[in-house]
Design a protein around this motif. Structure first.
Motif, mmCIF file in Angstrom:
data_model
loop_
_atom_site.group_PDB
_atom_site.id
_atom_site.type_symbol
_atom_site.label_atom_id
_atom_site.label_comp_id
_atom_site.label_asym_id
_atom_site.label_seq_id
_atom_site.Cartn_x
_atom_site.Cartn_y
_atom_site.Cartn_z
ATOM 1 N N GLU A 51 0.826 -1.205 0.000
ATOM 2 C CA GLU A 51 0.000 0.000 0.000
ATOM 3 C C GLU A 51 0.863 1.259 0.000
ATOM 4 O OE1 GLU A 51 -2.247 -0.424 3.601
ATOM 5 O OE2 GLU A 51 -3.849 -1.478 2.561
ATOM 6 N N VAL A 52 0.407 2.244 -0.755
ATOM 7 C CA VAL A 52 0.999 3.576 -0.705
ATOM 8 C C VAL A 52 -0.136 4.586 -0.671
ATOM 9 C CG1 VAL A 52 3.143 2.983 -1.910
ATOM 10 C CG2 VAL A 52 1.197 3.818 -3.209
ATOM 11 N N THR A 53 0.117 5.714 -0.054
ATOM 12 C CA THR A 53 -0.846 6.806 -0.045
ATOM 13 C C THR A 53 -0.404 7.818 -1.083
ATOM 14 O OG1 THR A 53 -1.173 6.462 2.321
ATOM 15 C CG2 THR A 53 -1.961 8.533 1.404
ATOM 16 N N LEU A 54 -1.334 8.188 -1.962
ATOM 17 C CA LEU A 54 -1.045 9.157 -3.020
ATOM 18 C C LEU A 54 -1.646 10.503 -2.647
ATOM 19 C CD1 LEU A 54 -1.910 7.048 -6.177
ATOM 20 C CD2 LEU A 54 0.337 7.485 -5.223
ATOM 21 N N VAL A 55 -0.861 11.557 -2.806
ATOM 22 C CA VAL A 55 -1.334 12.931 -2.643
ATOM 23 C C VAL A 55 -1.294 13.541 -4.032
ATOM 24 C CG1 VAL A 55 -0.986 15.138 -1.495
ATOM 25 C CG2 VAL A 55 -0.358 13.028 -0.320
ATOM 26 N N THR A 56 -2.458 13.827 -4.601
ATOM 27 C CA THR A 56 -2.543 14.362 -5.955
ATOM 28 C C THR A 56 -3.248 15.708 -5.943
ATOM 29 O OG1 THR A 56 -4.599 13.162 -6.330
ATOM 30 C CG2 THR A 56 -2.573 12.081 -7.030
ATOM 31 N N GLY A 57 -3.152 16.413 -7.055
ATOM 32 C CA GLY A 57 -3.840 17.683 -7.208
ATOM 33 C C GLY A 57 -2.995 18.897 -6.871
ATOM 34 N N PHE A 58 -1.699 18.726 -6.651
ATOM 35 C CA PHE A 58 -0.831 19.847 -6.311
ATOM 36 C C PHE A 58 -0.581 20.692 -7.550
ATOM 37 C CE2 PHE A 58 3.271 21.907 -5.744
ATOM 38 C CZ PHE A 58 3.135 22.468 -4.484
ATOM 39 N N VAL A 59 -0.760 21.995 -7.433
ATOM 40 C CA VAL A 59 -0.501 22.928 -8.529
ATOM 41 C C VAL A 59 0.684 23.790 -8.127
ATOM 42 C CG1 VAL A 59 -1.415 24.825 -9.912
ATOM 43 C CG2 VAL A 59 -2.932 22.978 -9.180
ATOM 44 N N GLY A 60 1.783 23.656 -8.866
ATOM 45 C CA GLY A 60 2.962 24.453 -8.552
ATOM 46 C C GLY A 60 4.208 23.900 -9.190
ATOM 47 N N THR A 61 5.336 24.432 -8.769
ATOM 48 C CA THR A 61 6.619 24.039 -9.338
ATOM 49 C C THR A 61 7.053 22.683 -8.808
ATOM 50 O OG1 THR A 61 7.882 25.111 -7.591
ATOM 51 C CG2 THR A 61 7.328 26.459 -9.524
ATOM 52 N N THR A 62 7.956 22.063 -9.553
ATOM 53 C CA THR A 62 8.480 20.760 -9.156
ATOM 54 C C THR A 62 9.243 20.868 -7.839
ATOM 55 O OG1 THR A 62 8.668 20.185 -11.487
ATOM 56 C CG2 THR A 62 9.889 18.825 -9.938
ATOM 57 N N ALA A 63 9.968 21.960 -7.652
ATOM 58 C CA ALA A 63 10.732 22.145 -6.417
ATOM 59 C C ALA A 63 9.802 22.237 -5.206
ATOM 60 C CB ALA A 63 11.591 23.403 -6.510
ATOM 61 N N ASP A 64 8.671 22.939 -5.344
ATOM 62 C CA ASP A 64 7.724 23.046 -4.240
ATOM 63 C C ASP A 64 7.041 21.712 -3.965
ATOM 64 O OD1 ASP A 64 8.325 25.709 -3.837
ATOM 65 O OD2 ASP A 64 6.685 26.430 -5.105
ATOM 66 N N LEU A 65 6.772 20.943 -5.021
ATOM 67 C CA LEU A 65 6.187 19.610 -4.848
ATOM 68 C C LEU A 65 7.149 18.711 -4.080
ATOM 69 C CD1 LEU A 65 3.922 17.525 -5.667
ATOM 70 C CD2 LEU A 65 5.403 16.957 -7.582
ATOM 71 N N GLU A 66 8.423 18.750 -4.448
ATOM 72 C CA GLU A 66 9.424 17.934 -3.762
ATOM 73 C C GLU A 66 9.606 18.374 -2.312
ATOM 74 O OE1 GLU A 66 12.877 18.116 -6.250
ATOM 75 O OE2 GLU A 66 11.963 16.826 -7.780
#
Length: 110
Positions: A51-66
């Motif tokens: 199992e993994v939990t996915l967090v989706t729907g983030f709008v922004g730069t790759t650096a902020d996502l990381e």
């Protein structure tokens, strides 16, 4: 990503003035946490039954996502990754992630 990976499939040019140009995707500016519409979901697909939990729907730069992915992994005390516009956290961490996201100002996480 290294520069040479962007050039795969390009033929050699004998023109000494030739400059290779890449089609760069323009990143959207990062929305404020209260305007993000994040979704939490549980997935087992292509993970050998784990199992993994996915967090989706983030709008922004790759650096902020990381950066958000790193914060979530550290606070949950588990591994994971952030790529392709989603954050992957190992295990079923939905209740913990929901409270962490609310404390970070992400009000519409569900």
């Amino acid at each position: 990503m290294s520069d040479w990976k962007k050039r795969l499939g390009v033929l050699y040019s004998t023109n000494p003035d030739y400059e290779y140009t890449t089609e760069s995707e323009e990143e959207l500016p990062t929305l404020a946490p209260e305007h993000q519409k994040l979704r939490l979901s549980l997935s087992r697909k292509q993970r050998g039954g784990k199992e993994v939990t996915l967090v989706t729907g983030f709008v922004g730069t790759t650096a902020d996502l990381e950066a958000l992915g790193k914060t979530l992994r550290q606070r949950c005390g588990v591994g994971g990754s952030a790529k392709d516009g989603e954050i992957i956290i190992q295990g079923d961490q939905r209740p913990k992630l929901l409270s962490i996201l609310h404390s970070l100002g992400y009000r519409q996480a569900r």
